[in-house]
Design an enzyme around this catalytic site. Structure first.
Site: not given
Length: 430
Positions: A391, A352, A277, A349, A262
């Site tokens: 994560r 999801s 991130r 988070e 990403r």
């Protein structure tokens, strides 16, 4: 993608649902193009019928010797042929314009999705575990003595730039063990089918799951035209792209462990410390393809699968329903699972899970044949992290940290670490 017939039948309901996402009414523009498109199709069909009739009359005029009528009809055939071509081209252009407009509009949230502007309006629906209390000030993952040798951001920056990391030693073995633990749990206990897929995909696959045309800047494209997947949702969901399957084929439940890529466009300055991130990361992704009547309960099942991983690892978490202002482009309802990170003193988070209804299936033209006969219908699709591996590594390190900088590892992970139970302050597994 949306059903144009549903918009025609109830434009007010369509606009009302989009307004919950903060959008202006879209049905007037959609229906205007749709009306012009249908008029062009009708005109082409009418002209084609006139052309066929005139073509038949040409022969009769020729046979009767009426040269003037023959020439008139022959000219009419030519004119109608040109008119048919013109109207067909216009209908095709309007159809492309309509598709482009519909492709750029987000999915409609379910009625039970809470209204809200942003993440502050998300609603907690479940909480598990109690965050541990420490006799010292807990550190963030990258500050721990145990990871200093095994989490190298400087070398990664030399190799690739910012937002990358090089993992080594005990840290990378824990990272690998977490992915294997997740996969084995999902396959053996949750009934998912393990799948290995490419990370380079054709552009139409990105359209199928909704990353394109609107979010191209969030992903990477090669010079050859392939796209690097931002998540295995793209490949797993597109397995049914263009397919019409038997109802007995459903549900299909997939899980894959892949690299993900990403660009993190627009996120400069956010979570730049550590590996929270990254541009390149690993994720264990779940995708379900279901009968329309089963997709809502499948959302709860998939959510439980993701939650179960955290519970086995003893990591406190909470689950929230995303509000209309925070829900993703392709989702009708989303459950975010947030793990407790003591170094940040907050929940972040880690998964999801979303139900998309037939939104992606329409883009992919993915259908099923009802067992009792009848017209094929669109399947429903769902996707969710089970979990984000990096994560989860962060959560394991921060929740298991000891005052001397070592990390006590979750008991559930010990079999995947050859019986090792601790990451020492020197970065060794013992």
């Amino acid at each position: 993608m949306h059903d144009i017939r549903a918009i025609r039948e109830n434009p007010a309901a369509f606009d009302a649902a989009l307004s919950r996402r903060g959008m202006e009414p879209q049905s007037p523009s959609i229906l205007k193009i749709d009306e012009e498109r249908r008029a062009a199709i009708h005109a082409a069909e009418t002209a084609q019928a006139d052309q066929k009739k005139a073509a038949k009359d040409v022969g009769a005029a020729k046979a009767s010797g009426d040269e003037a009528e023959f020439e008139r009809l022959r000219a009419l055939v030519g004119a109608k042929k040109a008119e048919v071509s013109e109207m067909q081209d216009r209908a095709k252009a309007l159809d492309a314009q309509l598709d482009e407009l519909l492709m750029g509009l987000p999915n409609l949230p379910f009625d039970d999705v809470p209204d809200g502007a942003d993440e502050d309006d998300n609603v907690e629906i479940h909480r598990w575990g109690t965050p541990a209390t420490f006799d010292f000030a807990p550190k963030e993952h990258y500050e721990l003595a145990a990871v200093q040798k095994g989490m190298d951001f400087e070398t990664a920056a030399k190799l690739s730039g910012s937002r990358f990391v090089v993992l080594s030693g005990g840290v990378v073995r824990i990272h690998r063990a977490l992915a294997q633990f997740m996969l084995d749990t999902h396959v053996e206990e949750n009934g998912l089918t393990e799948t290995w897929t490419p990370v380079l995909v054709r552009e139409e696959m990105m359209y199928g799951t909704g990353q394109l045309p609107k979010f191209g800047e969030d992903s990477y494209q090669t010079r050859e035209g392939w796209w690097l997947v931002p998540t295995a949702e793209v490949t797993l969901t597109n397995i049914v792209n263009g397919e019409t399957v038997e109802e007995s084929y459903l549900p299909r439940r997939y899980v894959a462990h892949t690299q993900c890529f990403r660009s993190e466009a627009g996120s400069a300055g956010r979570d730049t410390s550590g590996m929270l991130r990254q541009h390149q990361f690993e994720k264990v992704e779940m995708v379900s393809v279901t009968h329309p009547d089963k997709s809502r309960e499948e959302l709860d099942r998939m959510t439980a699968c993701a939650q179960g991983i955290l519970e086995k690892l003893g990591l406190p978490y909470r689950t929230v329903v995303l509000c209309t202002g925070d829900i993703g482009f392709g989702a009708r309802r989303t459950h975010d699972i947030e793990v407790w990170l003591p170094g940040q003193n907050t929940y972040r988070e880690i998964s999801s899970v979303s139900v998309c209804g037939d939104f992606q299936a329409r883009r992919m033209n993915a259908r099923f044949k009802p067992a009792g006969g009848g017209k094929p219908d669109y399947v429903h699709t769902l996707n969710g992290s089970g979990l984000a591996v990096g994560r989860c590594l962060i959560a394991v390190l921060e929740n298991g940290q000891q005052e001397d900088g070592s990390v006590k590892l979750p008991e559930a992970l010990h079999p995947w670490l050859g019986g090792k139970t601790m990451l020492t302050a020197d970065g060794e597994l013992v």
